[in-house]
Design a protein around this motif. Structure first.
Motif: not given
Ligand code: 5CA
Ligand code: ZN
Length: 425
Positions: A36-47, A80-88, A250-253, A257-261
């Motif tokens: 499936a497409a991951a992240g926003p359809a057009a360049p934007g903020r990816a959480a 791809a032109g996104h701003d990535v907001t990454y929280v860990q 820190h990201l909202g809902m 993508v929620q990631g992990g092993g």
């Protein structure tokens, strides 16, 4: 908590540093079993939220594989032109950490601090782009306690009487509170129950409404760290709700993508999603896509702290290994596959890296733009880094054989590999 230094911006994609633009990224979604497409359809903020380490025995190759996988995603998104907001997060209070501290006679805070520093140094060496927010549970206790209180207020939490001499009042989450429970893993109850027992749950604890119900707040026990939280009393957070509270704050809902092993699919990501969906009932699913990296094995068994079959990034570094060769060994495997770490794999990667470095240093080679296009295409299709590696291999072999007249090819391939695969050539 401090994260770690970012790579030099010149070594990252985005901001026109590579010609053209990366393609929209498709990823395998655990919840649907499909791409499936991951992240926003057009360049934007990816959480992006990726579960962090429990700080002991850091950083083994399994951990490194997971953080490098999601680093490839962040790089493809930037390209791809996104701003990535990454929280860990850092699970710096939890049973296994406390048990290790007790067993080795070290203060749990010292153990966590020392291991987090090791992790930071390893991530820096592996050119992993740091999260903007890097938070330990210790720092997030108020946030987590507020989430637990909200669940209690919503009638989606209950207290359990003490057993075996333990105190009364541990707070649990009723999985029945979330109509979408089960959507992340798609597992049947029996499989869930077995995994719950294996991965930190307590399905046999008396007094729970459902054996699967996970702990939200553990009432203080003698000798264990605890915090006094209004409305909850002295205690400490349960595991899953920690990640939910940090991600929502820190990201909202929904997060993109929620990631992990893959060992986090159940119960951790299933429970975390349900907590969020009950806390924010009208915000849709917690994550638009759930992505899980494969498990790295050593000598035929999953590399794990409990088995002790670990290869540590810091040991490889101390032995003089080039971290770029370690990263190349990781990206030459598909992120979703289970694979085995071997000395031969590392030796091959060392050799491949030397070949690539020699090839990009040649005065001319075959068309570099075609390599960039192929690498982008492979990464956009479920982060097929091994496919990208094969494209660079083919180009390097040709360049070393004297093929091609493109005088800019070496520079463009070097920048492509450095920015998109994160391998410094
Ligand atoms: N602190 C929790 C997450 S909130 C935790 O799982 N910590 S951990 O230290 O056990 O694992 C950190 C990350 O490494 C997780 O995403 C986990 O799935 C991943 N991981 C652990 N072992 C392996 C392995 N052998 N192969 C691949 N990834 C692994
Ligand atoms: Zn987590």
């Amino acid at each position: 908590m401090r994260s770690w230094p970012a790579p030099d911006p010149h070594d990252l994609p985005g901001a026109g540093r590579l010609p053209g633009r990366g393609l929209p990224v498709r990823l395998h979604d655990t919840a649907t079993g499909a791409l499936a497409a991951a992240g926003p359809a057009a360049p934007g903020r990816a959480a992006l939220y990726v579960c962090g380490i429990t700080p002991y025995d850091a950083t083994h190759l399994g951990h490194a594989n997971t953080y490098v996988a999601f680093d490839l995603l962040g790089r493809a998104w930037r390209d791809a032109g996104h701003d990535v907001t990454y929280v860990q997060n850092v699970t710096d209070v939890d049973d296994p950490l406390l048990e290790r501290a007790t067993a080795t006679g070290v203060d749990w805070r010292e153990l966590a601090a020392e291991q987090v520093q090791l992790f930071r140094d390893d991530m820096t060496a592996l050119s992993v782009v740091p999260p903007q927010e890097y938070l330990g549970v210790v720092e997030a206790v108020d946030l987590v306690a507020a989430a637990v209180r909200d669940l209690l207020d919503a009638g989606a939490a209950y207290r359990v009487p003490g057993t075996g001499g333990g105190p009364d009042g541990d707070v649990y989450f009723p999985v029945a509170a979330d109509p979408a429970f089960g959507q992340v893993s798609g597992l049947h109850a029996a499989a869930m129950r077995a995994l719950s027992a294996e991965r930190g749950g307590d399905p046999d604890r008396p007094g729970k409404r459902d054996p699967l119900d996970p702990l939200l707040w553990r009432v203080a026990r003698p000798g264990e760290p605890s915090w006094d939280a209004a409305g909850l009393g002295a205690g400490r957070p349960g595991w899953h709700v920690e990640c939910t509270a940090i991600a929502l704050q820190h990201l909202g809902m929904p997060v993109d993508v929620q990631g992990g092993g893959s060992d986090l699919v159940f119960p951790h990501h299933e429970m975390g999603a349900s907590h969020a969906q009950v806390l924010r009932p009208h915000a849709g699913p917690f994550a638009r896509l759930y992505a899980h990296s494969g498990m790295v094995a050593l000598d035929g068994e999953k590399m794990s702290k409990s088995r002790g079959n670990l290869v540590l990034v810091s040991r490889l570094r101390a032995a003089g290994e080039d971290p770029a060769a370690v990263r190349l060994a990781i990206v030459s495997q598909h992120w979703r596959e289970d694979w085995e770490w071997t000395g031969a794999l590392l030796a091959d990667s060392r050799e491949r890296l030397a070949r690539w470095r020699a090839a990009v240093a040649r005065p001319a080679g075959p068309d570099g733009a075609a390599v960039l296009a192929r690498v982008r295409e492979r990464l956009a299709e479920d982060l097929d880094a091994p496919g990208a590696v094969r494209a660079v291999d083919a180009w390097a072999d040709a360049a070393l054989a004297g093929a091609g007249q493109d005088p800019d090819a070496g520079d463009l391939v070097r920048r492509t590999v450095t920015a998109l695969l994160g391998v410094a050539v």
